[in-house]
Structures are given as structure tokens and as C-alpha cells.
Scaffold this motif. Structure first.
Motif, PDB file in Angstrom:
ATOM      1  N   ASN A  50     -45.915 -46.721  29.320  1.00 56.73           N
ATOM      2  CA  ASN A  50     -46.726 -45.504  29.219  1.00 56.73           C
ATOM      3  C   ASN A  50     -45.866 -44.295  29.598  1.00 56.73           C
ATOM      4  OD1 ASN A  50     -48.707 -43.588  29.118  1.00 56.73           O
ATOM      5  ND2 ASN A  50     -50.062 -44.552  30.628  1.00 56.73           N
ATOM      6  N   ILE A  52     -45.606 -41.396  28.420  1.00 57.58           N
ATOM      7  CA  ILE A  52     -46.231 -40.066  28.349  1.00 57.58           C
ATOM      8  C   ILE A  52     -46.971 -39.733  29.650  1.00 57.58           C
ATOM      9  CG2 ILE A  52     -47.886 -38.600  27.108  1.00 57.58           C
ATOM     10  CD1 ILE A  52     -45.562 -39.311  25.339  1.00 57.58           C
ATOM     11  N   TYR A  53     -47.834 -40.633  30.103  1.00 60.55           N
ATOM     12  CA  TYR A  53     -48.660 -40.310  31.264  1.00 60.55           C
ATOM     13  C   TYR A  53     -48.221 -41.054  32.531  1.00 60.55           C
ATOM     14  CZ  TYR A  53     -51.812 -38.432  27.662  1.00 60.55           C
ATOM     15  OH  TYR A  53     -52.348 -37.736  26.605  1.00 60.55           O
ATOM     16  N   LYS A  64     -47.400 -56.095  23.608  1.00 64.44           N
ATOM     17  CA  LYS A  64     -47.553 -54.770  22.981  1.00 64.44           C
ATOM     18  C   LYS A  64     -48.407 -53.872  23.866  1.00 64.44           C
ATOM     19  CE  LYS A  64     -49.273 -56.155  19.125  1.00 64.44           C
ATOM     20  NZ  LYS A  64     -49.921 -56.214  17.789  1.00 64.44           N
ATOM     21  N   PRO A  65     -47.884 -52.719  24.277  1.00 65.59           N
ATOM     22  CA  PRO A  65     -48.612 -51.872  25.230  1.00 65.59           C
ATOM     23  C   PRO A  65     -49.655 -50.966  24.576  1.00 65.59           C
ATOM     24  CG  PRO A  65     -46.478 -50.910  24.760  1.00 65.59           C
ATOM     25  CD  PRO A  65     -46.554 -52.187  23.940  1.00 65.59           C
ATOM     26  N   LEU A  66     -50.760 -50.803  25.276  1.00 64.98           N
ATOM     27  CA  LEU A  66     -51.783 -49.816  24.896  1.00 64.98           C
ATOM     28  C   LEU A  66     -52.149 -48.991  26.127  1.00 64.98           C
ATOM     29  CD1 LEU A  66     -52.963 -52.738  23.255  1.00 64.98           C
ATOM     30  CD2 LEU A  66     -53.821 -50.755  22.011  1.00 64.98           C
ATOM     31  N   CYS A  67     -52.392 -47.699  25.915  1.00 66.99           N
ATOM     32  CA  CYS A  67     -52.677 -46.786  27.028  1.00 66.99           C
ATOM     33  C   CYS A  67     -54.000 -46.059  26.776  1.00 66.99           C
ATOM     34  CB  CYS A  67     -51.571 -45.741  27.143  1.00 66.99           C
ATOM     35  SG  CYS A  67     -49.937 -46.468  27.280  1.00 66.99           S
ATOM     36  N   GLU A  68     -54.528 -45.476  27.838  1.00 65.73           N
ATOM     37  CA  GLU A  68     -55.763 -44.693  27.836  1.00 65.73           C
ATOM     38  C   GLU A  68     -56.971 -45.629  27.721  1.00 65.73           C
ATOM     39  OE1 GLU A  68     -54.343 -42.114  29.222  1.00 65.73           O
ATOM     40  OE2 GLU A  68     -55.582 -40.688  28.079  1.00 65.73           O
ATOM     41  N   ILE A  71     -59.491 -45.790  24.779  1.00 58.45           N
ATOM     42  CA  ILE A  71     -58.837 -46.292  23.563  1.00 58.45           C
ATOM     43  C   ILE A  71     -58.611 -47.807  23.684  1.00 58.45           C
ATOM     44  CG2 ILE A  71     -56.692 -46.161  22.211  1.00 58.45           C
ATOM     45  CD1 ILE A  71     -56.655 -43.113  22.980  1.00 58.45           C
ATOM     46  N   TYR A  75     -59.999 -50.801  21.312  1.00 57.36           N
ATOM     47  CA  TYR A  75     -59.073 -51.800  20.753  1.00 57.36           C
ATOM     48  C   TYR A  75     -59.569 -53.213  21.037  1.00 57.36           C
ATOM     49  CZ  TYR A  75     -54.887 -54.685  20.294  1.00 57.36           C
ATOM     50  OH  TYR A  75     -53.989 -55.682  19.957  1.00 57.36           O
ATOM     51  N   LYS A 105     -64.460 -36.480  30.005  1.00 56.29           N
ATOM     52  CA  LYS A 105     -64.117 -35.073  30.279  1.00 56.29           C
ATOM     53  C   LYS A 105     -64.725 -34.579  31.589  1.00 56.29           C
ATOM     54  CE  LYS A 105     -63.461 -33.339  25.571  1.00 56.29           C
ATOM     55  NZ  LYS A 105     -64.252 -33.153  24.341  1.00 56.29           N
TER      56      LYS A 105
END
Lengths: 220, 220
Positions: A50, A52-53, A64-68, A71, A75, A105
């Protein structure tokens, strides 16, 4: 098909990590929750997965990485279809995504404006937090869950945030049960599910964590 | 099947409205873009259809309202499948949603920190904006579009924001073409598509709008 390797780069108190764990529990999938040391030093795997964050959760599906988190939950729902978490029709899905996005938010930031506050909690911060919960209460209506009779996507996005509410209540000097009774009943209903109960931490432990965090940050 | 009635509650310069219009154009659908008077008074229909945010765009599909541009574009893709905007595999979709979310969180606010600034634009604001674009440039890589050879979801989320870049450049005193040449080429490539070209306003007009807005807000 060989069994998929499912790993979460995890932190026990993170509502965002909890979402991923609840979604996997709902799907009946086995996974490894690998704790990250957020204060001592993040793992190389987290930083690489990750960039980016540099935040948890990261979900690794066969590497395989997934973030957030929102999301990732989408998935998981698209990859393992049963039981479905999102509604089957596009309009229902759009409504669910709207409320998930609203929660993303609004809720955690608004709760942070209370539990992070120095000195007396501003009245405005309390008002704003309660206003957001009342909005969610309106979306929930008289239904058992956000999408109706079945626990699903919006519930998974929202329920992990509620284990922080005791800290918010103690620091803010109010109770969610009094202000938003329907949200309170919904919380209890969700916590009766095994998928939720087995991963969501005790609110008292979260409150201790918040007090420790406030000391670390020089708030108290 | 009778023809669907598709209405957008619209504002010409809104990058968020443009996303919806481009998505509908890509699908070859006819729609009515109904202009809202954001400064004079929003319509009853807007206030009723989007009570939470009271913002454009609202998309009405046979009278059923949908809000939040990224969610609307997903809905359009799920409702009218051809040509697909999101990748067909769940992992590809998650990647596309990650970048769409990154753009949503970062680009418009960072550009606003430049074009709304009073007096000299802070160096930090320019650095941050360029850093975000460089991150997107890395995600784009050497591909024609964010998902590869085909114009799709992430391009639709990103391209409307670029018509504000001339205002950002003039007020910030730099050019995107110099800082991020790949983003600049990608922008030109997207603008050659009829679906994009026929709705995206002239950047000079957007710049005039920004100057008018700055006067209205007492910035200049």
C-alpha cells in the motif's frame, strides 16, 4: 481449485480492518490476520503493498494486494458470491454504495473530533456527530438492517465503527442509546451475529486504547 | 422496452456532472441535461432528490434519483453493459475503484487550494498538486488509458478535472505539460474522443468562471 491464501495486514482496533474480517467471516472463508505494529514500525509488506497510503487494512489474495476497506469488501463480494452482501439490482447497489460512502466520509472523522479533543469537547462536535447518526437512523428506518431483512454491505461498513462509541460517549458526555435508539438497537442486533461478535473488540478495550492514544499524543 | 427517461441535474463547469455525461455518451444513450442555477437557487427537484448533499449531479433514471458522480458512473455501467467501462475481473475492478477513489479524494481539493488561494499561491499547495498528478502519472505508466488500451472508468473519473487545469496553471504559475508530460498527453488523447469533446468546456471559459467565482467570494 486449491484453497486461496487470504491474509489481512491487520490492527485489532481499526474499524477498517474489522470490515474486511467481518466480510470474510460472512463468506465463511478462512484467513490469517497478521498484526501490524503501527506505532513501532510497519512491515515491509505493508509499505510495499500500500505505497500510496501505507495504512491497514491490506488484503492479500494469493499474494495480490488490495487496499481501502470499502473497496476490499466489494472485491470479496464479487469474488465469493455466496451469501451476497450487496443487493442484486444496480439501483440497490448504488443506494448501498451511497450510504457506505456517506459513512466513510463522515462517521470516523466526526467521532475523532470528540475523542481527540483537548479540554472540553466542543458542543458543535457533539451536535455534528449526533446529526450524522440521526441521518443514518433515517436511512435505516424500521428495517432490521440497512438493506432490509438481511445483514449486508452497509452494515459491514458501519458496524465496526460502533465499538469506538463508548469512548466517544465517555469523552463527549452523552449516550448514543438516548440520542439514537434505533442505531443502538441495530448495533445490538448486528453484534449477535457470530461473524461480527468474534472479531469486534470490547468497547472498554477500545476506550483504554483511546486513553493511551490521547496520552501518547499529549492530549491528556 | 420503452425508452428510458434519463435526466441529469447539471452544471456546465462541474467536473462531477461531466463524468455522468461522458459515461452516458460512451454508452450511446440520449439524456436531458437540465441546468441548475447553483448561485441563484437550486431546484426543488435537486433538493428533494439529493437531500443529504444538495449537490449536482443528480441522475434521474425514469424518475429514480442517484447521487454522487462515481456511484452514478458505476450504476450506468452496471445498467447498460455495452461498452463496459469497468474491467471484467474483480481484481481489475478493485484497482479501478482504488484510483477513482484516489482521484475523488485528492485532485479537486488540491486544485482548489491553488485557484482559491488569496495572494501568492503557497509553494506547498503547488507541490502537493504536482505530487498527486505524478502519482497518477505513475499509475498510468506507458498505457494509453488507465486501464490499458481502452478508455474506461478511471479515465471518465479523471478527465473532467483537467478542464480546470488552465485556471490552476495561470493562478499557480506552472504548467502541467512541463511537470507531468504523460498526464498532458493522456488528456489530449481523451479529448479526441467525441464522448468527451462534446461536453467538456473550453478551459478558457473555466478560467473565466474561476475569476468570476474569486470575485464573488471576495478573493480578488
Amino acid at each position: 481449485m486449491s484453497k486461496a491464501e487470504l491474509v489481512i495486514l491487520d490492527y485489532w482496533v481499526s474499524p477498517f480492518c474489522l470490515r474486511v474480517k467481518i466480510a470474510l467471516n460472512e463468506k465463511g472463508l478462512q484467513y490469517e490476520a497478521r498484526p501490524e505494529d503501527l506505532f513501532g514500525g510497519k512491515s515491509e509488506l505493508l509499505l510495499k503493498s500500500n505505497p500510496i497510503y501505507q495504512k491497514v487494512p491490506v488484503f492479500l489474495h494469493d499474494g495480490k494486494p488490495l487496499c481501502e476497506s470499502t473497496i476490499i469488501v466489494s472485491y470479496i463480494d464479487e469474488t465469493w458470491s455466496s451469501p451476497p452482501l450487496l443487493p442484486s439490482c444496480p439501483y440497490g447497489r448504488a443506494q448501498a454504495r451511497f450510504w457506505a460512502d456517506y459513512i466513510d466520509k463522515k462517521v470516523f472523522d466526526a467521532s475523532g473530533n470528540i475523542w481527540r479533543s483537548k479540554g472540553e469537547v466542543p458542543v458543535e462536535a457533539k451536535k455534528e456527530f449526533i446529526k450524522i447518526l440521526k441521518q443514518l437512523e433515517e436511512a435505516l428506518g424500521d428495517k432490521d438492517y440497512f438493506n432490509g431483512a438481511t445483514f449486508g454491505f452497509v452494515d459491514i461498513i458501519a458496524i465496526p465503527l460502533t465499538c469506538w462509541f463508548l469512548a466517544v460517549e465517555k469523552i463527549g458526555g452523552f449516550t448514543v442509546a438516548e440520542e439514537c435508539p434505533k442505531i443502538s438497537s441495530w448495533t445490538k442486533r448486528c453484534l449477535q451475529r457470530e461473524s461480527v461478535a468474534k472479531v469486534v473488540p470490547d468497547p472498554e478495550k477500545v476506550y483504554e486504547f483511546v486513553l493511551m492514544f490521547r496520552k501518547m499524543q499529549g492530549i491528556d
